[in-house]
Design a protein around this motif. Structure first.
Motif, PDB file in Angstrom:
ATOM      1  N   UNK A 272       0.828  -1.206   0.000  1.00 22.10           N
ATOM      2  CA  UNK A 272       0.000   0.000   0.000  1.00 22.10           C
ATOM      3  C   UNK A 272       0.864   1.260   0.000  1.00 22.10           C
ATOM      4  N   UNK A 273       1.951   1.242   0.756  1.00 21.44           N
ATOM      5  CA  UNK A 273       2.858   2.390   0.763  1.00 21.44           C
ATOM      6  C   UNK A 273       3.507   2.566  -0.605  1.00 21.44           C
ATOM      7  N   UNK A 274       3.912   1.449  -1.220  1.00 18.57           N
ATOM      8  CA  UNK A 274       4.538   1.546  -2.538  1.00 18.57           C
ATOM      9  C   UNK A 274       3.592   2.167  -3.545  1.00 18.57           C
ATOM     10  N   UNK A 275       2.303   1.834  -3.437  1.00 15.90           N
ATOM     11  CA  UNK A 275       1.327   2.343  -4.384  1.00 15.90           C
ATOM     12  C   UNK A 275       0.958   3.801  -4.127  1.00 15.90           C
ATOM     13  N   UNK A 276       1.148   4.264  -2.901  1.00 20.47           N
ATOM     14  CA  UNK A 276       0.654   5.604  -2.547  1.00 20.47           C
ATOM     15  C   UNK A 276       1.739   6.606  -2.195  1.00 20.47           C
ATOM     16  N   UNK A 278       3.979   8.310  -3.871  1.00 23.67           N
ATOM     17  CA  UNK A 278       4.032   9.533  -4.673  1.00 23.67           C
ATOM     18  C   UNK A 278       2.829  10.429  -4.389  1.00 23.67           C
ATOM     19  N   UNK A 279       1.668   9.805  -4.234  1.00 26.45           N
ATOM     20  CA  UNK A 279       0.459  10.568  -3.978  1.00 26.45           C
ATOM     21  C   UNK A 279       0.538  11.296  -2.643  1.00 26.45           C
ATOM     22  N   UNK A 280       1.078  10.607  -1.631  1.00 26.19           N
ATOM     23  CA  UNK A 280       1.087  11.178  -0.279  1.00 26.19           C
ATOM     24  C   UNK A 280       2.279  12.077  -0.024  1.00 26.19           C
ATOM     25  N   UNK A 281       3.462  11.649  -0.462  1.00 26.58           N
ATOM     26  CA  UNK A 281       4.689  12.369  -0.121  1.00 26.58           C
ATOM     27  C   UNK A 281       5.264  13.158  -1.282  1.00 26.58           C
ATOM     28  N   UNK A 282       4.814  12.879  -2.498  1.00 27.10           N
ATOM     29  CA  UNK A 282       5.309  13.596  -3.661  1.00 27.10           C
ATOM     30  C   UNK A 282       6.702  13.201  -4.082  1.00 27.10           C
ATOM     31  N   UNK A 283       7.189  12.069  -3.585  1.00 26.94           N
ATOM     32  CA  UNK A 283       8.534  11.589  -3.916  1.00 26.94           C
ATOM     33  C   UNK A 283       8.473  10.081  -4.159  1.00 26.94           C
ATOM     34  N   UNK A 284       9.525   9.549  -4.775  1.00 25.75           N
ATOM     35  CA  UNK A 284       9.595   8.107  -4.998  1.00 25.75           C
ATOM     36  C   UNK A 284      10.007   7.361  -3.739  1.00 25.75           C
ATOM     37  N   UNK A 285      10.879   7.979  -2.952  1.00 24.82           N
ATOM     38  CA  UNK A 285      11.398   7.343  -1.751  1.00 24.82           C
ATOM     39  C   UNK A 285      11.038   8.168  -0.522  1.00 24.82           C
ATOM     40  N   UNK A 340      11.084  -3.026   0.925  1.00 19.82           N
ATOM     41  CA  UNK A 340      10.555  -2.088   1.901  1.00 19.82           C
ATOM     42  C   UNK A 340      11.410  -0.880   2.195  1.00 19.82           C
ATOM     43  N   UNK A 341      12.640  -0.864   1.690  1.00 18.52           N
ATOM     44  CA  UNK A 341      13.568   0.203   2.047  1.00 18.52           C
ATOM     45  C   UNK A 341      13.033   1.583   1.677  1.00 18.52           C
ATOM     46  N   UNK A 342      12.594   1.779   0.451  1.00 19.99           N
ATOM     47  CA  UNK A 342      12.224   3.110  -0.016  1.00 19.99           C
ATOM     48  C   UNK A 342      10.936   3.632   0.607  1.00 19.99           C
ATOM     49  N   UNK A 458      -7.153   0.309   3.192  1.00 19.94           N
ATOM     50  CA  UNK A 458      -6.042  -0.202   2.383  1.00 19.94           C
ATOM     51  C   UNK A 458      -6.537  -1.160   1.318  1.00 19.94           C
ATOM     52  N   UNK A 459      -7.628  -1.861   1.614  1.00 19.66           N
ATOM     53  CA  UNK A 459      -8.161  -2.805   0.638  1.00 19.66           C
ATOM     54  C   UNK A 459      -8.614  -2.106  -0.636  1.00 19.66           C
ATOM     55  N   UNK A 460      -8.862  -0.784  -0.529  1.00 16.38           N
ATOM     56  CA  UNK A 460      -9.339  -0.037  -1.689  1.00 16.38           C
ATOM     57  C   UNK A 460      -8.220   0.677  -2.438  1.00 16.38           C
ATOM     58  N   UNK A 461      -6.980   0.579  -1.900  1.00 11.86           N
ATOM     59  CA  UNK A 461      -5.849   1.264  -2.544  1.00 11.86           C
ATOM     60  C   UNK A 461      -5.498   0.534  -3.838  1.00 11.86           C
ATOM     61  N   UNK A 462      -5.225   1.295  -4.871  1.00 10.55           N
ATOM     62  CA  UNK A 462      -4.859   0.712  -6.157  1.00 10.55           C
ATOM     63  C   UNK A 462      -3.447   0.166  -6.085  1.00 10.55           C
ATOM     64  N   UNK A 463      -3.323  -1.151  -6.158  1.00 11.52           N
ATOM     65  CA  UNK A 463      -2.012  -1.804  -6.016  1.00 11.52           C
ATOM     66  C   UNK A 463      -1.471  -2.262  -7.369  1.00 11.52           C
ATOM     67  N   UNK A 464      -2.039  -1.767  -8.442  1.00 11.88           N
ATOM     68  CA  UNK A 464      -1.633  -2.271  -9.762  1.00 11.88           C
ATOM     69  C   UNK A 464      -0.264  -1.774 -10.179  1.00 11.88           C
ATOM     70  N   UNK A 465       0.224  -0.710  -9.482  1.00 11.14           N
ATOM     71  CA  UNK A 465       1.502  -0.146  -9.903  1.00 11.14           C
ATOM     72  C   UNK A 465       2.662  -0.557  -9.011  1.00 11.14           C
ATOM     73  N   UNK A 466       2.437  -1.527  -8.144  1.00 16.34           N
ATOM     74  CA  UNK A 466       3.524  -1.859  -7.222  1.00 16.34           C
ATOM     75  C   UNK A 466       4.417  -2.963  -7.771  1.00 16.34           C
ATOM     76  N   UNK A 467       5.426  -3.253  -6.957  1.00 11.72           N
ATOM     77  CA  UNK A 467       6.417  -4.269  -7.318  1.00 11.72           C
ATOM     78  C   UNK A 467       7.117  -3.915  -8.619  1.00 11.72           C
ATOM     79  N   UNK A 468       7.284  -2.613  -8.863  1.00 11.15           N
ATOM     80  CA  UNK A 468       7.947  -2.198 -10.084  1.00 11.15           C
ATOM     81  C   UNK A 468       9.444  -2.276  -9.907  1.00 11.15           C
TER      82      UNK A 468
END
Length: 468
Positions: A272-276, A278-285, A340-342, A458-468
């Motif tokens: 969920x953090x990986x997917x969100x 950029x939306x929440x923090x405006x950064x990749x890491x 999980x690092x980033x 969290x169940x509603x968070x879009x996870x389609x962009x994770x594990x990139x």
């Protein structure tokens, strides 16, 4: 008519006053030093005497160790004063040395000269140790043109120390203060951008105490949240973390199924953090902005990690179930360490012997920070610290089995080559419990914080962009 001797008499008349003032200053300075000397402990008094010997003997010792330079070019003043025409004798230059003391020995700073620099001081290190009556001497670059010489009269590794937590938030969230090295210098490790840490060592030699200090120092920060899987116990009240459970958003004992639920929960948080992020923090890491109360650094402590990863052998149904859970646990923790690092997840795994059967190599080998307390075999030392430890026999943890070295660990430090040994302090149980109680109100499940920040489950968070 004015007496020509009057001015001279006036000046001479003030001489006693000047002498009195100078004597008063000297007496005051001497009294200050005597009081300071008497009020210190016996170890520090020895170091004060040692520092005095080092200062007084330096001008004679330096040329003997080839730590001096010869200047054959006369100064302008010497040239003007040379009326006889004879060759002017070359000057012997001695590096300026400033010496301080502490309980363990002396700390000296020396100015470099042409031809007398870091390399020459390091070469003279063993001889400085002999001359200064030190157990060991280390020479490092302090700043351009200056070297730092650390001489220890007493071995800091042999003296147990205590840490008394302040209860204040740390100045740097991800800096782990470990203790003192073999030169009594403070050692810390920066865990920013670090996905995992392994801690190995025989039972009773300091692993849990090491974690206890991290908890004591980091707990006052709302930007850090803790979870723990303790393989030594079945319930929280039985183990070393009984007081800390109130500052942890999750705790499980040696039940593999419960541990599996915790690891799965954290993997879902990671996704969920990986997917969100950029939306929440405006950064990749997350580390580009640092942890915060709403997006905290999540520290997962896996104590006696082999409990959760051990390969169970057997054909009965229960054994097969345990084997499946252990394999799944390893896969989930691998996900946390590798991905999980980033997004701000840190996994700390402790075990007695970090061989592949205790911590799978696909987890252990991606943890950049490793420490080891005493080990019985060379194999265990290599598993904990890597093959390079064979080239540093003095730092090998097989040499730490003596009870004197309880609390001493070896590690490959980030800021210097090779390995260093560290005396980790003991945190009194009462003080750790006090910090845990006073910071319990800061405990929050990072998943709940994320949901509150996003305004959805969290169940509603879009996870389609994770594990990139």
């Amino acid at each position: 008519m004015k007496d020509p001797n009057a001015p001279t008499e006036g000046i001479l008349g003030h001489v006693p006053l000047v002498v009195v003032l100078v004597l008063a200053v000297l007496v005051g300075w001497a009294a200050w030093w005597v009081v300071r000397y008497v009020r210190t402990d016996a170890m520090t008094r020895q170091s004060i005497r040692q520092a005095v010997r080092v200062r007084w003997g330096w001008k004679r010792l330096a040329p003997m160790l080839k730590l001096s330079a010869t200047d054959k070019t006369p100064t302008a003043l010497a040239s003007l004063a040379n009326t006889s025409g004879k060759p002017i004798k070359p000057r012997v230059l001695i590096p300026t040395l400033k010496v301080k003391h502490d309980a363990y020995g002396v700390i000296a700073r020396a100015q470099c000269l042409p031809g007398v620099g870091l390399q020459q001081f390091q070469k003279a290190g063993p001889h400085l140790a002999d001359a200064w009556r030190c157990t060991r001497v280390a020479v490092t670059q302090d700043k351009p043109g200056q070297v730092l010489i650390r001489g220890v009269r007493l071995d800091p590794l042999k003296f147990p120390t205590e840490h008394h937590p302040t209860g204040e938030p740390p100045e740097e969230t991800a800096r782990w203060d470990l203790g003192l090295d073999e030169y009594a210098q403070p050692v810390s490790v920066n865990l920013t951008q670090v996905p995992g840490v392994t801690v190995a060592g025989l039972p009773g030699f300091g692993k849990t105490s090491l974690i206890n200090r991290l908890l004591s120092d980091w707990a006052p920060s709302p930007a850090v949240q803790f979870a723990c899987a303790d393989g030594k116990v079945s319930a929280a009240y039985e183990g070393d973390y009984a007081d800390w459970v109130q500052r942890m958003f999750a705790f499980v004992g040696d039940d593999l199924e419960e541990a599996n639920k915790l690891f799965r929960h954290l993997v879902e948080l990671r996704r969920a953090r990986s997917a969100s992020v950029r939306q929440m923090l405006g950064v990749k890491s997350m580390w580009d902005v640092g942890p915060s109360e709403h997006w905290p650094l999540v520290v997962l402590i896996v104590d006696e990690a082999h409990t959760y990863f051990r390969d169970h052998k057997g054909s009965d149904q229960q054994t097969k179930k345990l084997a499946a859970l252990a394999a799944e646990n390893a896969r989930l923790v691998e996900d946390l360490v590798k991905k999980g690092r980033s997004v701000g997840l840190l996994v700390i795994l402790t075990t007695q012997k970090s061989t592949g059967d205790a911590i799978p190599t696909f987890i252990r080998d991606v943890c950049p920070v490793g420490l080891s307390f005493a080990q019985k075999t060379a194999e265990a030392s290599v598993a904990a610290l890597g093959e390079e430890i064979r080239e540093w026999p003095d730092a090998n943890p097989i040499n730490l089995q003596d009870p004197t070295y309880v609390g001493v660990a070896s590690m490959n430090h980030q800021s210097q080559p090779g390995f260093t040994r560290i005396r980790t302090p003991y945190v009194p149980d009462a003080e750790a419990a006090r910090v845990a109680e006073r910071t319990a109100h800061l405990t929050a499940d990072p998943s709940v914080l994320l949901e509150a920040f996003l305004g959805l489950r969290l169940a509603d968070v879009d996870l389609t962009k994770l594990d990139v």
